[in-house]
Design a protein around this motif. Structure first.
Motif, PDB file in Angstrom:
ATOM      1  N   GLN A   1     -10.525  29.004   7.330  1.00  0.00           N
ATOM      2  CA  GLN A   1      -9.361  28.129   7.200  1.00  0.00           C
ATOM      3  C   GLN A   1      -8.994  27.534   8.552  1.00  0.00           C
ATOM      4  OE1 GLN A   1      -6.120  28.974   4.392  1.00  0.00           O
ATOM      5  NE2 GLN A   1      -4.752  29.032   6.155  1.00  0.00           N
ATOM      6  N   VAL A   2      -9.024  26.215   8.609  1.00  0.00           N
ATOM      7  CA  VAL A   2      -8.584  25.478   9.795  1.00  0.00           C
ATOM      8  C   VAL A   2      -7.188  24.939   9.510  1.00  0.00           C
ATOM      9  CG1 VAL A   2      -9.145  23.612  11.395  1.00  0.00           C
ATOM     10  CG2 VAL A   2     -10.983  24.844  10.229  1.00  0.00           C
ATOM     11  N   TYR A   3      -6.274  25.096  10.485  1.00  0.00           N
ATOM     12  CA  TYR A   3      -4.869  24.809  10.198  1.00  0.00           C
ATOM     13  C   TYR A   3      -4.417  23.408  10.575  1.00  0.00           C
ATOM     14  CZ  TYR A   3      -4.100  29.659   8.983  1.00  0.00           C
ATOM     15  OH  TYR A   3      -4.147  30.871   8.362  1.00  0.00           O
ATOM     16  N   SER A   4      -4.967  22.838  11.641  1.00  0.00           N
ATOM     17  CA  SER A   4      -4.424  21.554  12.078  1.00  0.00           C
ATOM     18  C   SER A   4      -5.574  20.589  12.394  1.00  0.00           C
ATOM     19  CB  SER A   4      -3.543  21.749  13.313  1.00  0.00           C
ATOM     20  OG  SER A   4      -4.304  22.300  14.387  1.00  0.00           O
ATOM     21  N   PRO A   5      -5.342  19.284  12.274  1.00  0.00           N
ATOM     22  CA  PRO A   5      -4.050  18.669  11.917  1.00  0.00           C
ATOM     23  C   PRO A   5      -3.692  18.844  10.447  1.00  0.00           C
ATOM     24  CG  PRO A   5      -5.724  16.986  12.105  1.00  0.00           C
ATOM     25  CD  PRO A   5      -6.373  18.264  12.524  1.00  0.00           C
ATOM     26  N   ASP A   6      -4.690  19.023   9.577  1.00  0.00           N
ATOM     27  CA  ASP A   6      -4.414  19.288   8.168  1.00  0.00           C
ATOM     28  C   ASP A   6      -5.074  20.604   7.779  1.00  0.00           C
ATOM     29  OD1 ASP A   6      -3.058  16.824   7.734  1.00  0.00           O
ATOM     30  OD2 ASP A   6      -5.007  15.804   7.644  1.00  0.00           O
ATOM     31  N   LYS A   7      -4.444  21.321   6.872  1.00  0.00           N
ATOM     32  CA  LYS A   7      -5.018  22.574   6.386  1.00  0.00           C
ATOM     33  C   LYS A   7      -6.320  22.289   5.649  1.00  0.00           C
ATOM     34  CE  LYS A   7      -4.017  26.590   3.498  1.00  0.00           C
ATOM     35  NZ  LYS A   7      -3.022  27.256   2.633  1.00  0.00           N
ATOM     36  N   GLU A   8      -7.366  22.996   6.050  1.00  0.00           N
ATOM     37  CA  GLU A   8      -8.691  22.777   5.484  1.00  0.00           C
ATOM     38  C   GLU A   8      -9.370  24.122   5.278  1.00  0.00           C
ATOM     39  OE1 GLU A   8     -12.837  20.473   6.723  1.00  0.00           O
ATOM     40  OE2 GLU A   8     -11.319  20.954   8.230  1.00  0.00           O
ATOM     41  N   VAL A   9     -10.015  24.294   4.141  1.00  0.00           N
ATOM     42  CA  VAL A   9     -10.703  25.546   3.818  1.00  0.00           C
ATOM     43  C   VAL A   9     -12.144  25.234   3.452  1.00  0.00           C
ATOM     44  CG1 VAL A   9     -10.765  27.584   2.336  1.00  0.00           C
ATOM     45  CG2 VAL A   9      -8.567  26.605   2.997  1.00  0.00           C
TER      46      VAL A   9
ATOM     47  N   LYS B   1      -7.108  33.439  14.555  1.00  0.00           N
ATOM     48  CA  LYS B   1      -6.984  32.692  15.813  1.00  0.00           C
ATOM     49  C   LYS B   1      -8.297  32.672  16.592  1.00  0.00           C
ATOM     50  CE  LYS B   1      -2.031  33.571  16.231  1.00  0.00           C
ATOM     51  NZ  LYS B   1      -0.945  34.146  17.057  1.00  0.00           N
ATOM     52  N   LEU B   2      -9.389  32.457  15.889  1.00  0.00           N
ATOM     53  CA  LEU B   2     -10.672  32.251  16.550  1.00  0.00           C
ATOM     54  C   LEU B   2     -10.749  30.798  17.010  1.00  0.00           C
ATOM     55  CD1 LEU B   2     -12.909  34.124  13.946  1.00  0.00           C
ATOM     56  CD2 LEU B   2     -11.927  35.038  16.050  1.00  0.00           C
TER      57      LEU B   2
ATOM     58  N   ALA C   1     -12.846  20.511  18.900  1.00  0.00           N
ATOM     59  CA  ALA C   1     -12.241  21.803  19.218  1.00  0.00           C
ATOM     60  C   ALA C   1     -11.303  22.242  18.086  1.00  0.00           C
ATOM     61  CB  ALA C   1     -11.476  21.714  20.532  1.00  0.00           C
ATOM     62  N   SER C   2     -11.439  23.502  17.678  1.00  0.00           N
ATOM     63  CA  SER C   2     -10.689  23.974  16.511  1.00  0.00           C
ATOM     64  C   SER C   2     -10.244  25.419  16.686  1.00  0.00           C
ATOM     65  CB  SER C   2     -11.554  23.887  15.243  1.00  0.00           C
ATOM     66  OG  SER C   2     -11.991  22.578  15.011  1.00  0.00           O
ATOM     67  N   LEU C   3      -9.098  25.719  16.107  1.00  0.00           N
ATOM     68  CA  LEU C   3      -8.615  27.092  15.920  1.00  0.00           C
ATOM     69  C   LEU C   3      -8.665  27.384  14.425  1.00  0.00           C
ATOM     70  CD1 LEU C   3      -5.493  27.262  18.269  1.00  0.00           C
ATOM     71  CD2 LEU C   3      -7.587  28.580  18.512  1.00  0.00           C
ATOM     72  N   PHE C   4      -9.104  28.611  14.066  1.00  0.00           N
ATOM     73  CA  PHE C   4      -9.310  28.901  12.651  1.00  0.00           C
ATOM     74  C   PHE C   4      -9.279  30.402  12.400  1.00  0.00           C
ATOM     75  CE2 PHE C   4     -13.232  28.471  14.971  1.00  0.00           C
ATOM     76  CZ  PHE C   4     -13.966  29.576  14.602  1.00  0.00           C
ATOM     77  N   ASP C   5      -9.165  30.756  11.115  1.00  0.00           N
ATOM     78  CA  ASP C   5      -9.256  32.138  10.646  1.00  0.00           C
ATOM     79  C   ASP C   5     -10.505  32.282   9.786  1.00  0.00           C
ATOM     80  OD1 ASP C   5      -6.772  32.428  11.816  1.00  0.00           O
ATOM     81  OD2 ASP C   5      -5.669  32.374   9.915  1.00  0.00           O
ATOM     82  N   ILE C   6     -11.107  33.465   9.814  1.00  0.00           N
ATOM     83  CA  ILE C   6     -12.238  33.766   8.936  1.00  0.00           C
ATOM     84  C   ILE C   6     -11.914  35.014   8.122  1.00  0.00           C
ATOM     85  CG2 ILE C   6     -14.683  34.332   8.734  1.00  0.00           C
ATOM     86  CD1 ILE C   6     -15.224  32.975  11.318  1.00  0.00           C
ATOM     87  N   GLU C   7     -12.035  34.896   6.811  1.00  0.00           N
ATOM     88  CA  GLU C   7     -11.904  36.050   5.921  1.00  0.00           C
ATOM     89  C   GLU C   7     -13.298  36.411   5.414  1.00  0.00           C
ATOM     90  OE1 GLU C   7      -9.276  37.541   2.060  1.00  0.00           O
ATOM     91  OE2 GLU C   7      -9.290  35.424   2.650  1.00  0.00           O
ATOM     92  N   TYR C   8     -13.701  37.658   5.704  1.00  0.00           N
ATOM     93  CA  TYR C   8     -15.015  38.150   5.280  1.00  0.00           C
ATOM     94  C   TYR C   8     -14.833  38.973   3.998  1.00  0.00           C
ATOM     95  CZ  TYR C   8     -16.009  37.214  10.241  1.00  0.00           C
ATOM     96  OH  TYR C   8     -16.137  36.636  11.486  1.00  0.00           O
TER      97      TYR C   8
END
Length: 382
Positions: free
Chosen positions: A211-219, A180-181, A157-164
Motif C-alpha cells: 500500500q502506497v499512501y501518497s499522493p493517492d492511496k494505491e494498493v 514505513k518502508l 521515490a515512495s513510502l509504503f507498507d507491505i503485508e505478508y
C-alpha cells in the motif's frame, strides 16, 4: 436556536450520506461484518470482523464487469466461515479464474450470509490495464518453506507498507506487516520469515499486499504458490580416529525430524580412492529443527581407527527418508595396531609400570626385613 441546529444537522446528513453501497451491515442480532475488501484480476481478500463469536457463516464473492447498463459476471466463489473469534479479524483469500484479461473497469461484490440472510455486504471497484502507472512495480516474488521475498523497483521515490500473508486454501494462517518502508531510485528486496509451523508436502500460497499512501492511496498485490518441504543442511564437520560430528542447520518452518548416517571406509591404497571396505556405520537422530536452528550431532567409533587413510561419508536424511545432503571427507590416523592394543590394556600397563618404578633391585618385603635387622642391631649395642 435549537430549530436552526436541527436544520443544520439534517442538511449535513442529506449532503454527506453513508456509503451503504460500499459497505453495509444488515444483521439484526449478528455482529459479524465485512470490514475490508480488496481485489485485482489475480486475487482478492475479504476481512471479516465481529465483536462476539460467530459460527457457520458463508461468504459469497462475485467478480463482475460493467457492460453498458448491465453487469457481466466473470467468476463466483463461495467460502464457508466456520468460526469468527470475538474481536479478531478473519481474512479470506481467493484467486480468480479469468480466462482473458481485458482493459477496463471491474467490480468485486461480497456478501456475508447466515443461511439465506445477508449479514453484511460490500463492493470494491478497480481498473485493469489503465494508463495510470503504479509508483511501485513488483519485479519478482519468491515464496517457500522459509518465508517470502519480493523484489520492488520504484518509478519515483515512495513510502509504503507491505503485508505478508501465508495462505492455506482460502484461510490466511499467518500475516505480518512492515510499515514505513521506502524506495528512492534503486530496486530492493523485502523479506519476511513465516512465524508459524508448516505441514510437510502441503501446498500453500505466499501473498504480498503493498500500500502506497501518497499522493493517492494505491494498493498492489502479488502471490505465488509453493509446496512446503522439510529442509536442512550440514554446515560443519569434525572427525578423527575416535569419532565424528556434524552440525545441521534448519532451513524450513516444517519441523525437521531427520537422521544422520556416518559411514567409515578403509582405503586400501591412497591412489585408489574407490577401492575401500566398510569399517563401521552409525545412524543418529537429529534433534527437531526449524528455520535458522542448528544442532551438532556426535558419534563415537566402537574401536579407535588404526593407522591408515579412511573415507568418511555423511548422509543427511529428511523426514521421508530422502537424502537431502551427501558429504565426503577423509580421516588420517597415525595410531598403530600395537599402540591400539596397549591403549586397550592401559589400566594393566599402568599398574605394572607403577610397581616397576620402585627402588631398583629391592622389593617391598626385602626393604622391610632390612629395616628390622638394622633396628635390632642398634638395640643390642645399647
Amino acid at each position: 436556536m435549537k430549530a436552526a441546529l436541527f436544520l443544520l444537522t439534517f442538511y449535513l446528513i442529506s449532503v454527506f450520506p453513508a456509503s451503504a453501497s460500499e459497505n453495509s451491515h444488515t444483521g439484526e442480532t449478528s455482529t459479524a461484518y465485512i470490514a475490508d475488501l480488496y481485489s485485482d484480476l489475480e486475487s482478492f481478500d475479504v476481512t471479516i470482523y465481529s465483536d462476539q463469536p460467530e459460527n457457520n457463516l458463508n461468504l459469497e464473492v462475485l467478480l463482475v464487469r460493467p457492460v453498458g447498463t448491465n453487469e457481466e459476471m466473470l467468476d463466483r466463489q463461495v467460502f464457508s466461515v466456520d468460526s469468527i473469534p470475538a474481536n479478531k479479524q478473519v481474512i479470506k483469500v481467493g484467486f480468480w479464474n479469468v480466462g482473458s484479461s481485458e482493459r477496463g473497469a471491474y467490480k468485486i461484490k461480497a456478501q456475508l450470509l447466515e443461511g439465506n440472510k445477508v449479514l453484511s455486504e460490500s463492493e470494491y471497484n478497480f481498473a485493469y490495464g489503465t494508463n495510470s502507472a503504479s509508483r511501485l512495480q513488483v519485479n519478482d516474488l519468491v515464496a517457500n518453506s522459509q518465508g517470502i521475498s519480493v523484489a520492488l523497483s520504484p518509478k519515483e521515490a515512495s513510502l509504503f507498507d507491505i503485508e505478508y500473508m501465508l495462505v492455506n486454501g482460502s484461510d490466511v494462517v499467518y500475516t505480518t506487516k512492515a510499515e514505513k518502508l521506502s524506495l528512492t531510485s534503486a530496486p530492493d528486496i523485502f523479506s519476511a520469515p513465516w512465524g508459524t509451523l508448516l505441514e510437510n508436502n502441503k501446498e500453500y500460497a505466499g501473498r504480498v499486499k503493498i500500500q502506497v499512501y501518497s499522493p493517492d492511496k494505491e494498493v498492489i498485490s502479488s502471490a505465488e504458490r509453493f509446496t512446503a518441504r522439510d529442509d536442512a543442511e550440514i554446515t560443519d564437520i569434525y572427525k578423527d580416529e575416535t569419532g565424528a560430528s556434524a552440525t545441521v542447520y534448519g532451513r524450513s518452518q516444517v519441523p525437521f525430524e531427520g537422521k544422520l548416517i556416518f559411514s567409515v571406509y578403509k582405503l586400501k591404497a591412497t591412489s585408489e580412492i574407490g577401492n575401500s571396505s566398510l569399517v563401521e556405520s552409525v545412524q543418529q537422530r537429529v534433534p527437531v529443527l526449524l528455520n535458522n536452528d542448528d544442532e551438532t550431532v556426535e558419534v563415537a567409533w566402537s574401536h579407535r581407527l588404526t593407522e591408515g587413510i579412511y573415507r568418511l561419508e555423511i548422509e543427511l536424511l529428511g523426514n521421508d527418508g530422502d537424502i537431502i545432503e551427501h558429504r565426503e571427507t577423509v580421516i588420517e590416523s597415525d595410531l598403530s595396531q600395537n599402540s591400539s592394543v596397549s591403549l586397550v590394556n592401559n589400566t594393566t600397563s599402568e599398574t605394572e609400570t607403577s610397581d616397576e618404578k620402585g627402588i631398583p633391585g629391592f622389593s617391598a618385603a626385602a626393604l622391610v626385613s632390612g629395616l628390622a635387622a638394622i633396628f635390632a642391631l642398634f638395640r643390642n649395642k645399647i
